[in-house]
Design a protein around this motif. Sequence first.
Motif, PDB file in Angstrom:
ATOM      1  N   THR A 196      32.865  27.413  27.410  1.00  0.00           N
ATOM      2  CA  THR A 196      34.198  28.020  27.385  1.00  0.00           C
ATOM      3  C   THR A 196      34.135  29.515  27.673  1.00  0.00           C
ATOM      4  N   ASP A 197      33.059  30.182  27.268  1.00  0.00           N
ATOM      5  CA  ASP A 197      32.899  31.592  27.626  1.00  0.00           C
ATOM      6  C   ASP A 197      32.820  31.754  29.141  1.00  0.00           C
ATOM      7  N   LEU A 198      32.035  30.901  29.793  1.00  0.00           N
ATOM      8  CA  LEU A 198      31.947  30.964  31.249  1.00  0.00           C
ATOM      9  C   LEU A 198      33.297  30.682  31.888  1.00  0.00           C
ATOM     10  N   LEU A 199      34.023  29.722  31.346  1.00  0.00           N
ATOM     11  CA  LEU A 199      35.321  29.351  31.900  1.00  0.00           C
ATOM     12  C   LEU A 199      36.311  30.514  31.800  1.00  0.00           C
ATOM     13  N   VAL A 200      36.385  31.137  30.632  1.00  0.00           N
ATOM     14  CA  VAL A 200      37.321  32.236  30.427  1.00  0.00           C
ATOM     15  C   VAL A 200      36.896  33.466  31.226  1.00  0.00           C
ATOM     16  N   LEU A 201      35.624  33.803  31.172  1.00  0.00           N
ATOM     17  CA  LEU A 201      35.142  35.000  31.855  1.00  0.00           C
ATOM     18  C   LEU A 201      35.235  34.856  33.372  1.00  0.00           C
ATOM     19  N   LEU A 202      35.090  33.635  33.886  1.00  0.00           N
ATOM     20  CA  LEU A 202      35.276  33.418  35.323  1.00  0.00           C
ATOM     21  C   LEU A 202      36.692  33.802  35.736  1.00  0.00           C
ATOM     22  N   ALA A 203      37.675  33.397  34.939  1.00  0.00           N
ATOM     23  CA  ALA A 203      39.065  33.739  35.247  1.00  0.00           C
ATOM     24  C   ALA A 203      39.303  35.241  35.139  1.00  0.00           C
ATOM     25  N   LEU A 204      38.735  35.887  34.112  1.00  0.00           N
ATOM     26  CA  LEU A 204      38.920  37.325  33.937  1.00  0.00           C
ATOM     27  C   LEU A 204      38.246  38.122  35.048  1.00  0.00           C
ATOM     28  N   VAL A 205      37.069  37.694  35.456  1.00  0.00           N
ATOM     29  CA  VAL A 205      36.336  38.427  36.499  1.00  0.00           C
ATOM     30  C   VAL A 205      37.069  38.363  37.837  1.00  0.00           C
ATOM     31  N   GLN A 206      37.775  37.267  38.098  1.00  0.00           N
ATOM     32  CA  GLN A 206      38.517  37.178  39.358  1.00  0.00           C
ATOM     33  C   GLN A 206      39.628  38.217  39.432  1.00  0.00           C
ATOM     34  N   ILE A 207      40.127  38.678  38.292  1.00  0.00           N
ATOM     35  CA  ILE A 207      41.101  39.771  38.305  1.00  0.00           C
ATOM     36  C   ILE A 207      40.481  41.005  38.945  1.00  0.00           C
ATOM     37  N   LEU A 208      39.217  41.276  38.611  1.00  0.00           N
ATOM     38  CA  LEU A 208      38.522  42.419  39.204  1.00  0.00           C
ATOM     39  C   LEU A 208      38.337  42.222  40.705  1.00  0.00           C
ATOM     40  N   THR A 209      37.982  41.003  41.117  1.00  0.00           N
ATOM     41  CA  THR A 209      37.779  40.721  42.535  1.00  0.00           C
ATOM     42  C   THR A 209      39.086  40.842  43.310  1.00  0.00           C
ATOM     43  N   PHE A 210      40.161  40.286  42.772  1.00  0.00           N
ATOM     44  CA  PHE A 210      41.446  40.359  43.453  1.00  0.00           C
ATOM     45  C   PHE A 210      41.956  41.798  43.520  1.00  0.00           C
ATOM     46  N   ALA A 211      41.680  42.580  42.484  1.00  0.00           N
ATOM     47  CA  ALA A 211      42.054  43.992  42.501  1.00  0.00           C
ATOM     48  C   ALA A 211      41.281  44.737  43.594  1.00  0.00           C
ATOM     49  N   HIS A 212      40.013  44.387  43.779  1.00  0.00           N
ATOM     50  CA  HIS A 212      39.199  44.981  44.838  1.00  0.00           C
ATOM     51  C   HIS A 212      39.789  44.665  46.211  1.00  0.00           C
ATOM     52  N   ILE A 213      40.212  43.425  46.412  1.00  0.00           N
ATOM     53  CA  ILE A 213      40.820  43.040  47.684  1.00  0.00           C
ATOM     54  C   ILE A 213      42.114  43.809  47.911  1.00  0.00           C
ATOM     55  N   LEU A 214      42.913  43.998  46.864  1.00  0.00           N
ATOM     56  CA  LEU A 214      44.151  44.761  47.008  1.00  0.00           C
ATOM     57  C   LEU A 214      43.873  46.201  47.416  1.00  0.00           C
ATOM     58  N   GLN A 215      42.811  46.784  46.869  1.00  0.00           N
ATOM     59  CA  GLN A 215      42.457  48.146  47.267  1.00  0.00           C
ATOM     60  C   GLN A 215      42.077  48.209  48.740  1.00  0.00           C
ATOM     61  N   LEU A 216      41.379  47.188  49.225  1.00  0.00           N
ATOM     62  CA  LEU A 216      41.030  47.147  50.645  1.00  0.00           C
ATOM     63  C   LEU A 216      42.282  47.065  51.511  1.00  0.00           C
ATOM     64  N   LYS A 217      43.243  46.249  51.110  1.00  0.00           N
ATOM     65  CA  LYS A 217      44.489  46.130  51.862  1.00  0.00           C
ATOM     66  C   LYS A 217      45.269  47.445  51.826  1.00  0.00           C
ATOM     67  N   ALA A 218      45.272  48.109  50.672  1.00  0.00           N
ATOM     68  CA  ALA A 218      45.952  49.395  50.563  1.00  0.00           C
ATOM     69  C   ALA A 218      45.298  50.436  51.468  1.00  0.00           C
ATOM     70  N   ASN A 219      43.974  50.410  51.568  1.00  0.00           N
ATOM     71  CA  ASN A 219      43.273  51.353  52.448  1.00  0.00           C
ATOM     72  C   ASN A 219      43.605  51.102  53.912  1.00  0.00           C
ATOM     73  N   VAL A 220      43.719  49.818  54.283  1.00  0.00           N
ATOM     74  CA  VAL A 220      44.064  49.483  55.672  1.00  0.00           C
ATOM     75  C   VAL A 220      45.467  49.987  55.994  1.00  0.00           C
ATOM     76  N   LEU A 221      46.419  49.770  55.092  1.00  0.00           N
ATOM     77  CA  LEU A 221      47.782  50.266  55.312  1.00  0.00           C
ATOM     78  C   LEU A 221      47.808  51.780  55.373  1.00  0.00           C
ATOM     79  N   ASN A 222      47.078  52.429  54.502  1.00  0.00           N
ATOM     80  CA  ASN A 222      47.063  53.889  54.485  1.00  0.00           C
ATOM     81  C   ASN A 222      46.460  54.449  55.768  1.00  0.00           C
ATOM     82  N   ASP A 223      45.430  53.803  56.293  1.00  0.00           N
ATOM     83  CA  ASP A 223      44.845  54.246  57.563  1.00  0.00           C
ATOM     84  C   ASP A 223      45.855  54.127  58.695  1.00  0.00           C
ATOM     85  N   ALA A 224      46.625  53.041  58.706  1.00  0.00           N
ATOM     86  CA  ALA A 224      47.653  52.869  59.736  1.00  0.00           C
ATOM     87  C   ALA A 224      48.732  53.938  59.614  1.00  0.00           C
ATOM     88  N   LEU A 225      49.111  54.292  58.391  1.00  0.00           N
ATOM     89  CA  LEU A 225      50.105  55.345  58.192  1.00  0.00           C
ATOM     90  C   LEU A 225      49.569  56.708  58.628  1.00  0.00           C
TER      91      LEU A 225
END
Length: 393
Positions: A196-225
């Motif tokens: 259950t620790d692995l199950l819960v922590l897997l879900a929590l860690v994906q928040i960090l990964t998805f946040a990283h992807i959002l930062q990449l998308k924000a950087n791409v938009l900012n470069d275009a601007l």
Amino acid sequence: MRPSVRIHKLVTNINYYAKLLGLDLLAPRLRFVFRTWITMSAPSSYLIFGVSWAFRQAQQHWMDGLKASIMLGGLINGTTELLSVIQNHSAMRNMMNYTIEIFADYESRGADYCAALNFGVDRMLKIRRIIRIGYFLSFFVMLAVPWALLFYDGTRVTVMQYEIPGLMLENNVGYTLTYLQHMIVAVVGGLGFYTTDLLVLLALVQILTFAHILQLKANVLNDALNRKEQSRYEAQVGGYADNGIQSLLLDLIKWHQLFVAYCRDVENTYHNMIAAQVLSSAISILLCFCVNLNGFHLISTIYLFVSTYSMLVYCVVGSQTEYAYDQVYDSLCNISWQELRADQRKLFGLMLKEAQNTQTMIMIGILPLSMRTALQITKLIYSISMMMMRNRN
């Protein structure tokens, strides 16, 4: 190895341990098999024998009652986690399958996204290694100590702090049967906590990964601007290129909505398990600490380490998710929004407003999952322990 293959392998590994407990997380429907009933018998047997034994010991002396209650937090945690898995099986399965789909989609969108996904998997593998070592060493010592003491000086101690009616520890058969019953409960409990620790922590860690992807998308938009700003100096009035800003902005907004929805789903699905893990660990730490203040007690010392270890892992990951929320907001604030059109600014403003109220991990509605909470719990445990020692004296 591709990130989607790695995350699928990780999910399959977690499900392997869950299937050992009779809980197939990836099955369309949870079926109760023989192993499921064995798993359910672990907290049931501790509730029947352990709680009644603790009451009887407390009638003789309150410290004996504390010693018999040191694993009460594990009972609360194990029962809550088992019921949560049974109740939210479909949501957990959908969340894991959804994560695999995201990885399969974004690994082909460029090296930056692929690196972010691989970094997320590496982070989870490190956490898995940490909790695996901690649980293995702790429960191995707990199971080995009774036999070591028995062969060393003939002292007979039990793994769990209770005795089974009708089985005398002074009798070899009674002691062996008691040890076997305690061993089954400990092994099932330890494997359940680990899974259950692995199950819960897997879900929590994906928040960090998805946040990283959002930062990449924000950087791409900012470069275009920024390119739009530079092109304005070279083009005629109103003749500069849009550089696909509209599609980039909509892609960022869509991903932010996905990110917020995922955080909300994690909170709704796992909040009981997270609260049970942290708060039950706090209860166990308090009981074990009070017992050892009265005099060294080996089993409670080992369980003190297990409880502290588990609580800190959750709180550290929780603090990282809070930091990820802050990074998401900072990334959006650093976008050159003044280069957007009026209609685009309205969309961006709505996203920025929503980013200010991101769903965070809150336990029992008041306590955030963070190291600040761990520090507050530690202070409270110390204060209660000192008060109990003063009253004893």
